[in-house]
Design an enzyme around this catalytic site. Structure first.
Site, mmCIF file in Angstrom:
data_model
loop_
_atom_site.group_PDB
_atom_site.id
_atom_site.type_symbol
_atom_site.label_atom_id
_atom_site.label_comp_id
_atom_site.label_asym_id
_atom_site.label_seq_id
_atom_site.Cartn_x
_atom_site.Cartn_y
_atom_site.Cartn_z
ATOM 1 N N LYS A 65 -0.923 99.330 11.395
ATOM 2 C CA LYS A 65 -1.426 98.582 12.544
ATOM 3 C C LYS A 65 -2.953 98.509 12.515
ATOM 4 C CE LYS A 65 -1.702 100.374 16.695
ATOM 5 N NZ LYS A 65 -1.357 100.934 18.027
ATOM 6 N N ASP B 68 1.736 96.116 17.375
ATOM 7 C CA ASP B 68 1.585 97.119 18.427
ATOM 8 C C ASP B 68 2.786 97.035 19.370
ATOM 9 O OD1 ASP B 68 1.188 94.819 19.883
ATOM 10 O OD2 ASP B 68 -0.857 95.283 20.486
#
Length: 216
Positions: free
Chosen positions: A121, A139
């Site tokens: 991420k 996310d």
């Protein structure tokens, strides 16, 4: 409608709804975004933006932060939660940037993943926002919304969601698309309340809205 067609329609509508979406973590140098995204784990971006002001005032560059005592870093970042582990990761990451990359953030996805405290991420966020490269940031907002809308089918593992989205999202759209999902997830398709389907720009194409009988 295929998933690729659905993705194109969702991208188009979210762009119209949130034309100015951007990363809500404030930074003016790449290394600061690395620090902030580590602090943002289980913490709001708004709080991170406040906490880093003191951190950068005390340690204004990569070398200063690399040389800082971990206990001092922890003292400053403690309001973001998980202070000890975040301080250790930040310290180790800055040392790596100093010793291996002359204080610069590497412009390579695999190299980013090798940095302490940096996962997929974070690496995707850096690639997209700093270097303007194709990126998909999975996310919690991205995972929740993509499952609700029907872009993925009951996939909760971030990497698997990312891999599924790469198949249907044009590479050049990925970064902006994910930022718009965050804005939409905060304003409309919320996690802690029932989604506000009645004011959603996607309700007539959204699987969740159809299943709940809230689509037009």
């Amino acid at each position: 409608m295929t998933k690729k067609e659905l993705a194109a329609e969702v991208i188009r509508r979210l762009e119209a709804e949130y034309p100015d979406s951007d990363c809500s973590l404030e930074y003016d140098e790449a290394w600061k975004l690395l620090v902030s995204v580590r602090l943002a784990a289980q913490c709001t971006d708004a709080r991170v933006n406040v906490v880093v002001q003191e951190l950068y005032a005390r340690f204004p560059d990569v070398n200063a932060l690399a040389e800082a005592d971990v206990d001092r870093i922890e003292e400053i970042v403690r309001p973001c939660g998980l202070g000890r582990s975040k301080a250790r990761d930040i310290s180790a990451c800055m040392k790596e940037l100093r010793d291996r990359y002359n204080g610069q953030v590497p412009e390579d996805f695999d190299a980013l993943l090798e940095l302490p405290g940096v996962g997929r991420k974070s690496a995707n966020l850096i690639m997209g926002d700093v270097f303007g490269k194709p990126a998909i940031v999975t996310d919690t907002h991205c995972i929740r919304l993509c499952n609700r809308i029907g872009l993925v089918d009951n996939i909760k593992e971030p990497k698997k969601v990312e891999m599924a989205l790469w198949k249907i999202i044009p590479p050049q759209e990925g970064s902006d698309f994910c930022h718009r999902l965050v804005d939409h997830g905060r304003a409309v398709c919320t996690a802690r309340t029932t989604p506000y389907c009645e004011r959603c720009c996607l309700r007539d194409v959204c699987r969740y809205a159809h299943e709940e009988g809230k689509a037009d």
